[in-house]
Scaffold this active site. Structure first.
Site, PDB file in Angstrom:
ATOM      1  N   GLY A   1      -1.157   2.630   6.230  1.00  0.00           N
ATOM      2  CA  GLY A   1      -1.446   1.914   7.473  1.00  0.00           C
ATOM      3  C   GLY A   1      -0.767   0.561   7.623  1.00  0.00           C
ATOM      4  O   GLY A   1      -1.065  -0.179   8.565  1.00  0.00           O
TER       5      GLY A   1
ATOM      6  N   SER B   1       2.578   4.831   0.970  1.00  0.00           N
ATOM      7  CA  SER B   1       3.144   5.350   2.216  1.00  0.00           C
ATOM      8  C   SER B   1       2.020   6.010   3.014  1.00  0.00           C
ATOM      9  O   SER B   1       1.223   6.767   2.455  1.00  0.00           O
ATOM     10  CB  SER B   1       4.232   6.380   1.890  1.00  0.00           C
TER      11      SER B   1
ATOM     12  N   SER C   1       6.049  -1.925  -1.679  1.00  0.00           N
ATOM     13  CA  SER C   1       6.033  -2.935  -2.760  1.00  0.00           C
ATOM     14  C   SER C   1       5.036  -2.576  -3.859  1.00  0.00           C
ATOM     15  O   SER C   1       4.032  -3.256  -4.052  1.00  0.00           O
ATOM     16  CB  SER C   1       5.808  -4.355  -2.211  1.00  0.00           C
TER      17      SER C   1
ATOM     18  N   GLY D   1       0.840  -1.198   0.000  1.00  0.00           N
ATOM     19  CA  GLY D   1       0.000   0.000   0.000  1.00  0.00           C
ATOM     20  C   GLY D   1       0.870   1.240   0.000  1.00  0.00           C
ATOM     21  O   GLY D   1       2.079   1.170   0.286  1.00  0.00           O
TER      22      GLY D   1
HETATM   23  P1  ADP Z   1       2.596   2.902   6.336  1.00  0.00           P
HETATM   24  O1  ADP Z   1       3.323   1.875   7.145  1.00  0.00           O
HETATM   25  O2  ADP Z   1       1.655   2.283   5.322  1.00  0.00           O
HETATM   26  O3  ADP Z   1       3.484   3.942   5.720  1.00  0.00           O
HETATM   27  P2  ADP Z   1       1.698   3.905   8.878  1.00  0.00           P
HETATM   28  O4  ADP Z   1       1.136   2.694   9.550  1.00  0.00           O
HETATM   29  O5  ADP Z   1       3.071   4.350   9.259  1.00  0.00           O
HETATM   30  O6  ADP Z   1       1.596   3.705   7.291  1.00  0.00           O
HETATM   31  O7  ADP Z   1       0.709   5.164   9.071  1.00  0.00           O
HETATM   32  C1  ADP Z   1      -0.677   5.060   8.936  1.00  0.00           C
HETATM   33  C2  ADP Z   1      -1.364   6.167   9.733  1.00  0.00           C
HETATM   34  O8  ADP Z   1      -2.783   6.057   9.549  1.00  0.00           O
HETATM   35  C3  ADP Z   1      -1.122   6.065  11.228  1.00  0.00           C
HETATM   36  O9  ADP Z   1      -0.957   7.355  11.743  1.00  0.00           O
HETATM   37  C4  ADP Z   1      -2.400   5.405  11.761  1.00  0.00           C
HETATM   38  O10 ADP Z   1      -2.666   5.764  13.092  1.00  0.00           O
HETATM   39  C5  ADP Z   1      -3.459   5.964  10.813  1.00  0.00           C
HETATM   40  N1  ADP Z   1      -4.667   5.104  10.665  1.00  0.00           N
HETATM   41  C6  ADP Z   1      -5.950   5.515  10.790  1.00  0.00           C
HETATM   42  N2  ADP Z   1      -6.819   4.499  10.586  1.00  0.00           N
HETATM   43  C7  ADP Z   1      -6.075   3.411  10.330  1.00  0.00           C
HETATM   44  C8  ADP Z   1      -6.389   2.039  10.049  1.00  0.00           C
HETATM   45  N3  ADP Z   1      -7.653   1.555   9.985  1.00  0.00           N
HETATM   46  N4  ADP Z   1      -5.366   1.194   9.835  1.00  0.00           N
HETATM   47  C9  ADP Z   1      -4.091   1.637   9.871  1.00  0.00           C
HETATM   48  N5  ADP Z   1      -3.720   2.904  10.135  1.00  0.00           N
HETATM   49  C10 ADP Z   1      -4.703   3.799  10.363  1.00  0.00           C
END
Ligand code: ADP
Length: 183
Positions: free
Chosen positions: A22, A19, A91, A17
């Site tokens: 989540g 950046s 990815s 997914g």
């Molecule tokens: P990635 O690893 O894909 O770059 P992160 O996990 O670092 O993304 O960041 C996602 C952001 O979105 C976080 O701040 C998280 O708290 C927020 N968020 C809100 N709702 C969700 C959800 N259902 N699942 C995952 N993250 C969420």
């Protein structure tokens, strides 16, 4: 009570997914539940891998593919020894994800799906702002493509689901695919 269905057989939980979609957040929630169930887990987080195993690689297509092949290789080594491996890297290219799927087989693709506007609005690491300002070139979703999976095992709609709901979908799929059982 959850438990591992077969101690000799792990699985690779392959998050993909944009950046900020989540991946890391859901990965840690799933990890916690698996650890509670006594299942051996390792996370290969994209950012952590790029600081270590893939240090020095950039974001050209070739370097991205090398990074993903390394993640897939290590994930497979662990998985075939009974570990549940969670990978959390953007990815973005379908072909290389499919290559990982073909090699690993016990492969669960999890699409952290949120619109670009939502991910950019979150801008967890401030990277979208830099990409828009031209300070980062070839940023996925801005000036490099993201190829969404066509048939992922799980889709987490992170703009409308809670983190808990998204993580539960993953656990439910692991039960359905018989990687986990409910004792
Ligand atoms: P990635 O690893 O894909 O770059 P992160 O996990 O670092 O993304 O960041 C996602 C952001 O979105 C976080 O701040 C998280 O708290 C927020 N968020 C809100 N709702 C969700 C959800 N259902 N699942 C995952 N993250 C969420």
């Amino acid at each position: 009570m959850l438990k591992q269905a077969d101690r000799e057989r792990g699985a690779v939980l392959w998050f993909t997914g944009l950046s900020g979609s989540g991946k890391t957040t859901i990965a840690h929630q799933v990890e916690e539940q698996l650890l509670d169930a006594g299942v051996p887990v390792e996370i290969l987080d994209g950012d952590v891998v790029r600081e270590n195993l893939s240090k020095g690689l950039g974001f050209s297509e070739e370097d991205r593919n090398t990074n993903i092949r390394r993640i897939a290789f290590v994930a497979h080594l662990l998985q075939r020894n009974g570990v549940f491996v969670i990978t959390a890297a953007i990815s973005p290219y379908k072909a290389i994800r499919d290559e990982a799927r073909d090699m690993i087989k016990d492969f669960v693709e999890i699409y952290a799906d949120a619109p670009l506007e939502v991910c950019e609005g979150r801008d967890v690491k401030g990277l979208y702002a830099k990409a828009r300002a031209g300070e980062i070139k070839g940023f996925t979703g801005i000036d490099d493509p993201y190829e969404a999976p066509e048939n992922p095992e799980v889709t987490c709609k992170t703009d409308s689901e809670s983190v808990e709901e998204s993580a539960q979908k993953v656990i439910d799929k692991l039960i359905e695919m018989k990687f986990l059982t409910e004792a």
